[in-house]
Design a protein around this motif. Structure first.
Motif, PDB file in Angstrom:
ATOM      1  N   GLU A  18       0.580  -1.210  -0.013  1.00  0.00           N
ATOM      2  CA  GLU A  18      -0.015  -0.018   0.158  1.00  0.00           C
ATOM      3  C   GLU A  18       0.762   1.442  -0.022  1.00  0.00           C
ATOM      4  O   GLU A  18       0.452   2.250  -0.687  1.00  0.00           O
ATOM      5  CB  GLU A  18      -0.829  -0.073   1.225  1.00  0.00           C
ATOM      6  N   LYS A  19       2.076   1.325   0.548  1.00  0.00           N
ATOM      7  CA  LYS A  19       2.782   2.326   0.790  1.00  0.00           C
ATOM      8  C   LYS A  19       3.578   2.712  -0.655  1.00  0.00           C
ATOM      9  O   LYS A  19       3.763   3.758  -1.130  1.00  0.00           O
ATOM     10  CB  LYS A  19       4.009   2.171   1.907  1.00  0.00           C
ATOM     11  N   ILE A  20       3.822   1.468  -1.225  1.00  0.00           N
ATOM     12  CA  ILE A  20       4.458   1.547  -2.616  1.00  0.00           C
ATOM     13  C   ILE A  20       3.548   2.104  -3.608  1.00  0.00           C
ATOM     14  O   ILE A  20       3.786   3.014  -4.368  1.00  0.00           O
ATOM     15  CB  ILE A  20       5.062   0.283  -3.062  1.00  0.00           C
ATOM     16  N   ALA A  21       2.168   1.553  -3.625  1.00  0.00           N
ATOM     17  CA  ALA A  21       1.465   1.698  -4.982  1.00  0.00           C
ATOM     18  C   ALA A  21       0.194   2.610  -4.559  1.00  0.00           C
ATOM     19  O   ALA A  21      -0.456   3.391  -5.371  1.00  0.00           O
ATOM     20  CB  ALA A  21       0.823   0.523  -5.345  1.00  0.00           C
ATOM     21  N   GLY A  22       0.153   3.056  -3.067  1.00  0.00           N
ATOM     22  CA  GLY A  22      -0.715   4.025  -2.701  1.00  0.00           C
ATOM     23  C   GLY A  22      -2.170   2.992  -2.340  1.00  0.00           C
ATOM     24  O   GLY A  22      -2.529   2.041  -3.281  1.00  0.00           O
ATOM     25  N   LEU A  23      -2.706   3.436  -1.434  1.00  0.00           N
ATOM     26  CA  LEU A  23      -3.867   2.933  -0.696  1.00  0.00           C
ATOM     27  C   LEU A  23      -4.980   2.642  -1.796  1.00  0.00           C
ATOM     28  O   LEU A  23      -5.443   1.602  -2.020  1.00  0.00           O
ATOM     29  CB  LEU A  23      -4.399   3.624   0.209  1.00  0.00           C
ATOM     30  N   THR A  39      -7.587  -5.910  -1.380  1.00  0.00           N
ATOM     31  CA  THR A  39      -7.805  -7.182  -0.988  1.00  0.00           C
ATOM     32  C   THR A  39      -8.981  -7.485  -0.651  1.00  0.00           C
ATOM     33  O   THR A  39      -9.230  -8.875   0.025  1.00  0.00           O
ATOM     34  CB  THR A  39      -7.112  -7.006   0.525  1.00  0.00           C
ATOM     35  N   ASP A  40     -10.110  -6.792  -1.001  1.00  0.00           N
ATOM     36  CA  ASP A  40     -11.549  -7.499  -0.801  1.00  0.00           C
ATOM     37  C   ASP A  40     -11.874  -8.435  -1.613  1.00  0.00           C
ATOM     38  O   ASP A  40     -11.121  -8.534  -2.679  1.00  0.00           O
ATOM     39  CB  ASP A  40     -12.423  -5.966  -0.937  1.00  0.00           C
ATOM     40  N   VAL A  94      -2.687  -5.237  -7.364  1.00  0.00           N
ATOM     41  CA  VAL A  94      -2.108  -4.080  -7.048  1.00  0.00           C
ATOM     42  C   VAL A  94      -2.053  -3.528  -8.559  1.00  0.00           C
ATOM     43  O   VAL A  94      -1.803  -4.050  -9.460  1.00  0.00           O
ATOM     44  CB  VAL A  94      -0.775  -4.095  -6.297  1.00  0.00           C
ATOM     45  N   ARG A  95      -2.500  -2.178  -8.700  1.00  0.00           N
ATOM     46  CA  ARG A  95      -2.460  -1.469  -9.900  1.00  0.00           C
ATOM     47  C   ARG A  95      -1.222  -0.626  -9.539  1.00  0.00           C
ATOM     48  O   ARG A  95      -1.091   0.365  -9.012  1.00  0.00           O
ATOM     49  CB  ARG A  95      -3.686  -0.810  -9.913  1.00  0.00           C
TER      50      ARG A  95
END
Ligand SMILES: Cc1cc2nc3c(=O)[nH]c(=O)nc-3n(C[C@H](O)[C@H](O)[C@H](O)COP(=O)(O)OP(=O)(O)OC[C@H]3O[C@@H](n4cnc5c(N)ncnc54)[C@H](O)[C@@H]3O)c2cc1C
Ligand code: SF4
Ligand code: SF4
Lengths: 470, 438
Positions: free
Chosen positions: A11-16, A21-22, A48-49
């Protein structure tokens, strides 16, 4: 389940907002268009996008630390279960990296991000009179990244070849997270033989050796004109003869497509206004070039076809061109409609056999159809021997699914037995992994060694292409 | 009675090819698979097979569809994504319920508009407190977040309905003439065109039609409805506005509330059957697609969109010169749901002096989606801006369309982008050209 710590770091790398994860979001990434992905429930642990190379690199480093599989994904239009997390892990959606970075047309090249959609690229190029020739049927949706790692191609590969012929260089993030550029780190040259041909190694690697984050592509000027010859044959074998004669006469169409009786029937059921005459096969030859060249080629091809066919027409009128192509362009969609309450599935859909044996292959596919009692609509690129067989089944009926899996296997085995391949353009993925020992022989061992060298922890798209020994 | 579709059969033909990714406005704005039609189909299938729970996120993905059918038009396998979404919403409504906001609109507001119209003049009088008029147009911008409308532009209310306006009566709750106009439904009176008067006097008329007005046109854009009536009259068509018509029911259906939809449908069928007519006409693309899809079998008279009808009869082109650069926005429910593309263009081209500039990507949705734009105003705005930029590229000074919903959305979008372009319904332009003859 992934460790919470890992999720937080992604999340830190790609942005929340780019990490999912849902259940609902993950489920949408569990399939491509293959039957295999549909009948399994390979839901990734995380999606992750990504939007830049650095993110890709950092995520791969992290995945290495945690030994979590990473599965790159473009548009998920693949047909062999390539972009699917069959061992869980992280699916990395690259389709938002979709910009053209440099239109270097004086140098006949462009630099693009991997998520750009094929049709969008060609639209942008067309504005300048250029095109990227490989033309997959999935042009409107597939990404260039997917095309590179599958070495995709289309109808025009007879004349223009496959994607690999146009890749001048790649930026690749290796499984370790290290970023390399192939084809010359700063090169804008149109050819280079400096070093091993790593560009070719990554082209067709199906996302198992590295993640492509930038592509330098060669492009060509759009031909001035196109023409089309359409011919209908009483005998399947006669269509094969016509194709051989065309090549013997040193004519080089850009595409040669075949539709057998099943495909013609499907197209007519879907669009009755097509009014196709009764025949065992229909061929479409596309020619392109200068107006004089088009007329010369089309007339000669038409003359050759006259000897074998019972009806021949040629045209270079753009309107008629579209009308004549319609039958071929609707057949993929039409296939699923030949049997009410059923749909086409992608299995055994991409065999490629020697051109001369295409009619034989078509007959044998129909025999298999009867043997398994499953309708199959077959069409394809007779110009290079690539055939698309479309079995049509009720996907809610588990017995039919079992049967069609056996049918797919029989089609694949038939191709190998006919000195062909199980896949001409769609790739191995998981669907065709089981045939690689037989198809590749000892070369498979070399591939496995390369994989181990670049990806010792086997985190990148594991399970695909028969690269795991077990 | 509209019954739910066989979801299993509707889902089967999806081969997960992803072609719909190339056109879905929601996906193009958001970019992840669960926002693509293919993703939604996958989710509904998983829901049906019990592989996923009806979580909030899943619900949101199913609600976040404009029902624009751009994907349906694109899908090679003929998957009716909109039917799948509607059926899924109905299933979800049974589990998670319908949101409070939507309930307010589809269970209370829209079904009761007929009765509430008596308050129209009051609202018309106080609207200045809530909103200010923009650039002398027929639109007003809310001064703050208005419940159910957010900050979008709204049409300035006049207190009129189509019937009161067409018959030259006063707005509600006023004179006997306006009430009579509503009661009889027959459009007549001071504003009658010469042609209508002539037909009244026995000149051969082409047809007698029932005008299904739709809520937004009747209360928000009554002048457009009046122009629809006028254009029809100019073509020697007698127009009747059946009094007891209510909302077509699409918002209810879209919310997964089949019971209220069926009630609306029954009421409308009764209203439409109560008068004799050769055809039922609507000039709202969404009402038109709903009527054609869910009412058609139950009515004797065929259902037509306004533009479609004009070209099906003996159309007399208007002769008044209108020097304007216009572009045309295809409403999704006209172009994709009813297959009507050429008729509005043909009608526009019949207007002397008018230049039609085609927009790129005519299949692109404006992002209104009825209650969609209430529930997801930001997303609706993002999609709208993309559309409006295409329209502005044409350099046209007028954007013509054929649906009041699109008008509302485009007016807001153009205003937000600083464009001076006007938004008109096709009927307004035709009527203006007829009037300019005199
Ligand atoms: C209707 C239809 C018609 C088709 N017609 C053709 C055709 O005519 N010719 C043809 O060749 N194919 C065809 N295909 C197959 C498919 O469209 C192609 O293989 C396409 O190139 C896949 O692109 P994608 O973006 O969808 O890739 P995906 O399916 O998302 O991924 C394909 C593979 O590439 C990997 N991958 C994706 N992006 C990257 C990246 N940036 N770096 C590393 N690995 C990556 C994935 O892990 C996966 O293994 C067709 C498919 C459909 C559904
Ligand atoms: S809905 Fe249609 S276009 Fe979209 S993935 Fe399914 S079959 Fe393809
Ligand atoms: S109907 Fe429109 S918004 Fe809904 S999935 Fe299809 S294209 Fe997207």
């Amino acid at each position: 389940m992934l460790p919470a710590d890992l999720i937080r770091q992604v999340e830190k790398i790609a942005g929340l907002e780019n990490v999912f994860t849902d259940e609902a979001n993950r489920l949408c990434y569990a399939t491509d268009s293959s039957l295999l992905s549909q009948i399994n429930n390979w839901v990734p642990d995380l999606v992750v996008r990504v939007t830049n190379t650095e993110q890709v690199s950092n995520i791969l480093k992290l995945a290495n630390q945690h030994r979590v599989p990473v599965i790159p994904r473009g548009a998920g239009t693949g047909q062999c279960c390539g972009a699917v997390a069959c061992r869980g892990g992280i699916v990395m959606d690259l389709s938002s990296m979709n910009r053209i970075l440099n239109l270097d047309l004086e140098n006949l090249q462009v630099v693009v991000q991997p998520g750009i959609v094929h049709a969008d690229l060609n639209k942008a190029l067309a504005a300048h009179g250029f095109f990227f020739p490989p033309d997959p049927g999935s042009t409107k949706m597939c990404t260039l990244g997917g095309m590179v790692v599958f070495n995709s191609s289309g109808q025009r590969s007879v004349k223009y070849g496959t994607t690999k012929q146009y890749i001048l260089g790649l930026e690749v993030v290796l499984p370790s997270g290290e970023v390399i550029v192939t084809g010359g780190a700063r090169s804008r040259a149109l050819k280079s033989v400096a070093g091993y041909d790593l560009t070719s190694l990554f082209t067709g690697s199906e996302g198992t050796l590295g993640i492509v984050t930038r592509i330098r592509l060669k492009v060509l000027p759009i031909p001035e004109k196109r023409g089309l010859v359409v011919a209908f044959f009483d005998k399947l074998e006669a269509s094969g003869q016509a194709v051989i004669q065309v090549f013997r006469r040193r004519l080089l169409p850009s595409a040669i497509e075949i539709m057998d009786r099943t495909a013609m029937k499907a197209a007519t059921m879907y669009k009755p206004e097509l009014e196709l005459p009764p025949a065992e096969a229909m061929l479409l030859f596309e020619v392109d070039g200068s107006p004089a060249e088009v007329a010369y080629q089309a007339q000669n091809i038409a003359a050759i076809c006259q000897q074998f066919a019972n009806q021949v027409e040629w045209t270079d009128d753009p309107k008629r061109l579209i009308e004549l192509w319609t039958a071929r362009s609707v057949v993929g969609a039409a296939a699923g409609r030949v049997k009410p309450g059923a749909t086409r599935v992608y299995i055994g859909e991409d065999i490629c056999v020697p051109v001369i044996r295409v009619p034989e292959a078509l007959r044998r596919i129909q025999e298999l159809s009867e043997q398994y009692n499953i309708p199959i609509v077959t069409y394809g690129h007779i110009g290079d021997g690539n055939l698309h067989a479309a079995p049509v089944i009720n996907t809610y009926d588990s017995a039919e699914i079992e049967k069609v899996k056996q049918l797919g296997d029989a089609v694949h085995r038939m191709a190998l037995e006919m000195e062909g391949t199980t896949t001409g353009e769609h790739g191995v993925g998981l669907t065709r992994a089981g045939y690689m020992e037989e198809e590749l022989g000892p070369a498979l061992q070399v591939m496995r060694q390369i994989k181990r060298l670049l990806d010792p922890l086997n985190i990148l798209n594991p399970g695909k292409m028969a690269l795991d020994e077990n | 009675m509209y019954m739910p579709v066989d979801l299993k059969q509707e889902l089967m033909p999806c081969v997960r090819c992803g072609q719909c990714r190339s056109v879905c406005p929601v996906f193009l704005a958001k970019g992840v698979e669960s926002d693509a039609p293919r993703g939604r189909v996958t989710l509904v299938r998983a829901l049906l097979e019990g592989r996923i729970d009806p979580t909030d996120i899943l619900n949101e993905k199913i609600q976040q569809c404009l029902l624009c059918r751009t994907c349906v038009q694109e899908c090679p396998s003929g998957v009716h994504v909109e039917r799948i979404i509607i059926a899924a919403r109905e299933k979800l409504a049974g589990v998670t319920g319908i949101s409070r906001e939507k309930k307010l609109v589809v269970r209370w507001l829209l079904p009761n508009l007929q009765r509430l119209r008596l308050f129209l003049p009051v609202i018309a009088r106080v609207q200045g407190l809530l909103a200010r008029r923009v650039n002398n147009s027929d639109y007003q911008a809310p001064r703050f977040n208005v419940p159910l409308a957010g900050r979008r532009l709204l049409p300035v209310l006049t207190g009129h309905t189509i019937a009161t306006m067409s018959s030259g009566g006063k707005p509600f709750p006023a004179t006997a003439s306006s009430l009579k106009a509503e009661k009889t439904g027959v459009v007549a009176g001071a504003n009658m065109t010469p042609e209508a008067a002539a037909t009244d006097n026995g000149l051969k008329k082409q047809a007698r039609v029932a005008f299904f007005t739709g809520c937004l046109m009747n209360y928000g854009y009554p002048h457009v409805g009046r122009d629809v009536v006028e254009v029809l009259q100019r073509n020697l068509v007698e127009v009747v506005i059946p009094e007891k018509q209510v909302c077509c029911g699409l918002p209810m259906l879209a919310a997964g509330d089949r019971n209220t939809f069926n009630r609306m449908r029954e009421e409308n069928l009764r209203a439409l059957r109560s008068i004799h007519s050769d055809a039922v006409i609507t000039a709202c693309a969404s009402c038109g697609s709903t009527l054609k899809e869910f009412y058609a079998g139950e009515l004797e008279a065929p259902i037509y969109d306004f533009s479609e009808f004009l070209l099906a009869i003996d159309f007399r082109p208007p002769r008044g010169t209108m020097v304007q650069n216009v572009t045309y926005h295809d409403p999704c429910h006209l172009r994709k749901a009813q297959g009507i593309k050429s008729q509005p263009r043909q009608l526009l081209k019949s207007v002397p002096g008018l230049t039609l500039k085609e927009v790129s990507n005519p299949d692109r949705c404006c992002g209104f989606g009825g209650t969609f734009s209430l529930t997801y105003p930001d997303l609706a705005r993002t999609i709208g801006v993309t559309k409006v930029k295409d329209l502005m590229q044409t350099g046209a000074d007028t954007v013509v369309t054929a649906c009041p919903g699109c008008m509302l959305q485009l007016a807001s979008g153009l205003y937000s982008q600083g464009s001076q372009a006007k938004v008109l319904h096709l009927a307004e332009l035709l009527a203006a050209s007829y009037r300019a003859e005199e």
